[in-house]
Design an enzyme around this catalytic site. Sequence first.
Site, PDB file in Angstrom:
ATOM      1  CG  ASN A   3      -2.264   0.738   0.949  1.00 53.88           C
ATOM      2  OD1 ASN A   3      -2.408   1.729   0.428  1.00 53.88           O
ATOM      3  ND2 ASN A   3      -3.494   0.192   1.334  1.00 53.88           N
ATOM      4  CG  HIS A  44      24.715   5.210  10.312  1.00 52.35           C
ATOM      5  ND1 HIS A  44      25.372   5.563   9.425  1.00 52.35           N
ATOM      6  CD2 HIS A  44      23.383   5.266  10.071  1.00 52.35           C
ATOM      7  CE1 HIS A  44      24.600   6.046   8.588  1.00 52.35           C
ATOM      8  NE2 HIS A  44      23.130   5.705   8.695  1.00 52.35           N
ATOM      9  CE  LYS A  82      16.203 -10.035  20.119  1.00 51.46           C
ATOM     10  NZ  LYS A  82      16.238 -10.317  21.580  1.00 51.46           N
TER      11      LYS A  82
END
Length: 185
Positions: free
Chosen positions: A88, A118, A165
């Site tokens: 969507n 980072h 996870k």
Amino acid sequence: MSVFEDLKNGKSYNIKDENYQREVHGEIDRCDHICFEINSTDPVEKERLVELGNELLNNQMHDGTYFTPPMHIDCANTVQLGKNVYANHSLTMMSLGSITIEDGVMMGPGVGLFTVNHDPKNIRVVKTGKIQIKKNAWLGARVSVLPGVTIGENAIIGTGAVVTKDIPANSIAVGTPAKVIKTIE
């Protein structure tokens, strides 16, 4: 070996590196331009949107695969799409680390797939983790998927979840961070 291959194999890169600038920013510039064209096209011009989507995503917009504009993908050369994939509006893919979305996946509005992070000791150094979304998974509105995550086949991720996870197949996961609350039988 290219910067994209190095990153896929776990290497980190300083964003000021000359090769990183040339290869990655070249792809980002290409994708920014095509995404601008997609997002500026009248939504009733479906054929034009598919044509632009194919230009962006190396002819993968077929067999029912469609992304509703507006959307943004920064490194489309690292995205692999299956059949009948739907997103969507307001999809964001930061796909430097590569994203694979298998057949039948559905994504609600505002989904974000983020393969880049980072180094906290030097924020100018990026590292990546591949995202894999297995067959027939469903991501609700405003779900965020972080680097290195696999979402299993037939999994459902509830609205607003942040997936940090792996989520097993046939599971429903919700929350921040996303936790499995139910198995689909």
